[in-house]
Scaffold this active site. Structure first.
Site, PDB file in Angstrom:
ATOM      1  N   GLY A 263      41.541  33.420  52.036  1.00  0.00           N
ATOM      2  CA  GLY A 263      40.555  32.354  51.580  1.00  0.00           C
ATOM      3  C   GLY A 263      41.364  31.573  50.811  1.00  0.00           C
TER       4      GLY A 263
ATOM      5  CB  VAL B 117      40.402  30.696  44.609  1.00  0.00           C
ATOM      6  CG1 VAL B 117      39.586  30.766  43.366  1.00  0.00           C
ATOM      7  CG2 VAL B 117      40.311  32.154  45.374  1.00  0.00           C
TER       8      VAL B 117
ATOM      9  CG  ASP C 298      46.976  43.717  46.149  1.00  0.00           C
ATOM     10  OD1 ASP C 298      48.186  44.161  45.723  1.00  0.00           O
ATOM     11  OD2 ASP C 298      46.757  42.989  46.478  1.00  0.00           O
TER      12      ASP C 298
ATOM     13  N   GLY D  41      44.282  28.446  44.104  1.00  0.00           N
ATOM     14  CA  GLY D  41      45.078  29.307  44.727  1.00  0.00           C
ATOM     15  C   GLY D  41      44.687  29.906  46.370  1.00  0.00           C
TER      16      GLY D  41
END
Lengths: 330, 247
Positions: A40, A42, A146, A35
């Site tokens: 960034g 992953v 989040d 993802g």
């Protein structure tokens, strides 16, 4: 959402690519992309410790902050919501260092995809799990921040809910830096963006709502009125309405308190369904009044216990009688 | 060290296209940067797009202003405004921390040259400063004709910004200017205040139209910071000096 296009352009790592750290010299072989987001990309990678998740970025500050959070997470004992942290390093790409860190690879299915496949009956139990984990995190003075379905993974085969992105985790009393509007208390006009337990619990309520509204919706007018209206419109959400209201209005003092209420709702629902199938006529009367259902359940429970008591007493007396008769024969 | 009590200063420019009057906005942004004020620019699109010339200008204002630029559809404006403000804060603080590091460790050592663990420690300091520093944001809103139906979204985004920033431990001050003004290039809408709720009343009354004097607007905004500083400078001179240096 701001996505990192520049990073994507300069490093589109293909499966099989080898990344070796500049400092610790550990090699990682890229398997696939898992993802990408604002900070960034992953990747799933093969390493000396087996399969790991590797996050590569070009933003030193955000990646260092995340690393700090992951590290402090591993100090929280028994807390298994986020992935455990392995190491941080730099990868020299054409002489230019790109920071990355390596963490536990959590295998499973995304929360919403899981619910879609397995059915809405999983919503309640997964939220119970999530609330336990949040309770543990809150006791250490952190808010998750989040919280959203995209960050939640249901592990297979244990069916345990885990979190894959801890970048938004914030100490209580500080400002939430990373959030997603739909799950953000501030966006709906229901409170501040200061990290506290209620901030996370609000997000849990929104995750439950999102489970029944997979497409989500945006804010129109007064947030609270709109959310209440939408809860009313979905039958599946009705049993949760009281818990949702409490969480949206910030009335729960802790994750445990919300968890207890949710547990009661699930038990009551279970009971209601049982009653519904057994006594169709009576359940119709009680459907609209939960308090009535509850008192009925209590009565039913008492009655059951009464029967059991009578039975035990009867058996006891008969044994005594048999003994008596037997002794008379002797 | 008095970095803890320092004030971060930013200009946030919200526009949807190219300037067409007065000084070069990039030059004015460079002037701001020299005075320790970073300039961030957000380009808002709705059904229109921003042309190549506009894009270039937006980018060069932020670049020479030591800030961050971002082009967004108005739907994402709220989220972007707070993110850009935060990122710019981190960038400024990091610039200062890097400078400190160079003084301690010598030559051209910066955060990138440190091993990841040490970098994490530095970042803890940066995060701490980002949470506790005072912040002053002067918001400059383009109210030329094409911005007309974007203004309600701009208002929401600014309310959202004050919500985000006021959750921090450090103090915040915002002021809002629009350009072009009724008689002048720029018009002050709201004086320095920690809360932006008042905008709900003021914004719907705004008239749009006319030219886009972005350069003069930035220039005028600078004066507003300066005036304030010279007044406050008498009271707290050393507090100010730290964040005046830029990246």
């Amino acid at each position: 959402m701001m996505t990192n296009h520049t990073l994507r352009k300069q490093c589109n790592l293909l499966p099989g690519s080898l990344i070796t750290g500049k400092w610790n010299k550990n090699p990682y072989q890229i398997k696939e992309e898992l993802g990408y987001g604002a900070n960034g990309i992953v990747y799933l990678a093969e390493s000396n410790y087996g399969k790991v998740a590797l996050k590569l970025s070009d933003d030193y500050s955000s990646i260092s902050s995340e690393m700090n959070i992951l590290k402090s997470f591993s100090k929280v004992q028994g807390h298994s919501l986020g992935p455990s942290f392995f190491e941080a390093d730099d990868w020299l790409k054409n002489g230019r260092p790109l920071p990355f860190y390596v963490m536990e690879y959590i295998r499973g299915e995304g929360y919403l995809a899981f619910i879609e496949k397995k059915g809405e009956s999983w919503v309640g139990v997964l939220m119970l799990q999530l609330l336990s984990s949040l309770g543990a995190l809150h006791k250490q003075g952190w808010a998750f921040g989040d919280l959203k379905p995209e960050n939640l993974i249901v592990t297979i085969p244990a069916y345990k809910i885990r979190c894959i992105d801890v970048g938004g985790t914030t100490l209580f009393g500080r400002s939430i830096k990373e959030f997603t509007e739909f799950f953000d208390r501030g966006y709906w006009g229901m409170g501040s963006r200061k990290a506290d337990q209620q901030y996370d619990l609000f997000a849990v309520a929104m995750i439950i709502i999102n489970s029944f509204y997979p497409k989500r919706f945006s804010k129109k007018g007064d947030g609270y009125t709109q959310l209440n209206e939408l809860i009313k419109q979905k039958r599946g959400l009705h049993p949760y309405s009281k818990v949702l209201d409490g969480a949206m209005r910030g009335q729960y003092h802790s994750a445990d308190e919300m968890r207890n209420d949710l547990l009661n709702v699930l038990n009551r629902e279970h009971e209601r369904k049982k009653v519904q199938t057994n006594l169709t006529s009576q359940s119709k009367k009680n459907k609209n009044s939960t308090s009535q259902t509850r008192s009925m359940r209590k009565r039913k429970g008492k009655k059951g216990r009464g029967v059991l008591e009578t039975l035990i007493l009867a058996i006891f007396v008969s044994i005594l009688y048999v003994l008596y008769v037997y002794s008379q024969f002797l | 060290m008095n970095m803890k009590t320092g004030t971060l200063k930013q200009i946030l420019l919200i526009t949807d296209g190219c300037s067409n009057q007065g000084e070069d906005p990039a030059a004015m942004a460079a002037l701001a940067r020299e005075q320790g004020i970073s300039v961030n620019v957000i380009g808002v699109m709705e059904n229109d797009t921003i042309d190549e010339k506009g894009l270039q200008e937006i980018e060069s204002i932020a670049l020479s202003g030591g800030g961050i630029s971002q082009i967004v559809y108005s739907k994402q404006l709220s989220h972007t405004v707070q993110m850009v403000t935060r990122k710019a804060m981190t960038q400024t603080i990091q610039g200062l921390v890097n400078k400190e590091l160079q003084q301690i460790l010598g030559t051209s050592t910066s955060m990138e040259d440190l091993p990841p663990d040490k970098r994490g420690e530095v970042m803890e300091v940066v995060d701490e400063l980002g949470e506790t520093s005072k912040l002053e944001v002067l918001i400059l809103v383009d109210t030329s004709a094409s911005m007309k139906h974007k203004l309600p979204t701009v208002k929401d985004a600014l309310l959202d910004l004050s919500l985000s920033m006021n959750a921090r431990m450090g103090d915040n001050k915002f002021s809002v200017f629009v350009f072009p003004g009724k008689r002048k290039d720029v018009e002050k809408l709201l004086d320095w205040t920690p809360k932006l709720e008042v905008l709900t009343k003021i914004f719907p009354k705004l008239t749009t139209g006319g030219i886009t004097p972005t350069g003069p607007a930035i220039n005028e905004a600078l004066g507003y910071f300066q005036k304030k500083r010279s007044l406050r400078g008498l009271l707290s001179h050393d507090d100010e000096s730290y964040f005046e240096e830029t990246v």
